[in-house]
Design an enzyme around this catalytic site. Structure first.
Site, PDB file in Angstrom:
ATOM      1  N   TYR A 152       8.875  18.379  15.775  1.00 36.07           N
ATOM      2  CA  TYR A 152       7.436  18.142  15.879  1.00 36.07           C
ATOM      3  C   TYR A 152       7.143  16.963  16.800  1.00 36.07           C
ATOM      4  O   TYR A 152       6.286  17.046  17.684  1.00 36.07           O
ATOM      5  CB  TYR A 152       6.881  17.891  14.481  1.00 36.07           C
ATOM      6  CG  TYR A 152       5.382  17.680  14.404  1.00 36.07           C
ATOM      7  CD1 TYR A 152       4.503  18.694  14.752  1.00 36.07           C
ATOM      8  CD2 TYR A 152       4.853  16.474  13.947  1.00 36.07           C
ATOM      9  CE1 TYR A 152       3.129  18.508  14.660  1.00 36.07           C
ATOM     10  CE2 TYR A 152       3.485  16.285  13.844  1.00 36.07           C
ATOM     11  CZ  TYR A 152       2.633  17.302  14.210  1.00 36.07           C
ATOM     12  OH  TYR A 152       1.273  17.119  14.120  1.00 36.07           O
ATOM     13  N   VAL A 153       7.884  15.879  16.616  1.00 35.42           N
ATOM     14  CA  VAL A 153       7.670  14.698  17.457  1.00 35.42           C
ATOM     15  C   VAL A 153       8.025  14.987  18.912  1.00 35.42           C
ATOM     16  O   VAL A 153       7.375  14.487  19.833  1.00 35.42           O
ATOM     17  CB  VAL A 153       8.458  13.496  16.904  1.00 35.42           C
ATOM     18  CG1 VAL A 153       8.601  12.399  17.947  1.00 35.42           C
ATOM     19  CG2 VAL A 153       7.755  12.931  15.666  1.00 35.42           C
TER      20      VAL A 153
END
Length: 244
Positions: A152-153
């Protein structure tokens, strides 16, 4: 109202996007409520805005599909005369360690979060009127680096880099481009897959000792999208209650 500002908000059927749509409408903007799969919820947002005297229309669009995104902008122009503000709140999150993350899930996240942001931003760069504002949505976890957020990051780091470059590419256009990076915020996306102990621990991390609300984030977005935020450009605003 020929001088009314017009906003497109993606991911506007729920969560932060919904709060952004209703907040911008309350500030006097006409709103295109973009959604991918929650048609009923998107229509409810339109009903809420129009019941309050605002103007809104719901449009289905996959943010990663350039044809559907172009149609989203076309609808804004046909219904309200043009586009001044674009807030890309559509996002996807799957949590897993790097070692265990399914690559199909990684591809799905990157399709929505990276390609989707790029497609929406590209169309905004081509169509926004002078005085406009583009706001992308990242996450404070880019700086906090919590385990299980690797995929996600990775996608949201790309969003931040794209946003800062686009701000500089639009020199001379009188268009601001900024990212809002929320901390833990009480949305369905946040709560999904978390037990009560995890939620409580995350809520205690900010010095304010609570989760953010969609309204907290929407107010920051509305500042950047409104007249008071015109001198803020090319910035990443971490709206997280003070987590460092």
């Amino acid at each position: 109202m020929t001088d009314q500002r017009v906003a497109i908000v993606t991911g506007a059927s729920r969560g932060i996007g919904r709060a952004v749509a209703t907040t911008l409408a309350a500030a006097g903007q006409a709103v295109v409520v973009g959604y991918a799969g929650h048609e009923k919820a998107a229509n409810e947002v339109v009903d809420e805005i129009t019941a309050g005297g605002g103007r809104a229309v719901a449009v289905r669009a996959d943010v990663a599909d350039e044809r559907e995104v172009a149609a989203l902008y076309d609808t804004a122009a046909e219904a309200f005369g043009g586009v001044d503000v674009v807030v890309n709140s559509a996002g996807r999150m799957t949590l897993s360690t790097v070692a265990d993350l399914d690559l199909d899930e990684l591809d799905a996240m990157h399709r929505t979060n990276i390609r989707g942001t790029f497609v929406v931003a590209r169309e905004a760069a081509r169509r926004l009127r002078p005085g406009g504002a583009i706001v992308t949505v990242s996450t404070s976890v880019v700086g906090l680096q919590f385990p299980t957020y690797g995929g996600y990051v990775a996608s949201k780091s790309a969003v931040e880099g794209l946003t800062l470059i686009l701000a500089r590419e639009l020199r001379g256009r009188d268009i601001t481009v900024n990212t809002v990076a929320p901390g833990p915020t009480a949305t369905d996306l946040f709560f999904e897959g978390k037990d009560e102990a995890t939620i409580e621990r995350l809520a205690k991390q900010p010095p304010l000792e609570r989760l953010g609300t969609p309204a907290d984030i929407a107010n920051v977005v509305a500042f950047l999208a409104g007249p008071a935020g015109r001198w803020v450009n090319g910035q990443i605003l971490r709206a997280n209650g003070g987590i460092v």
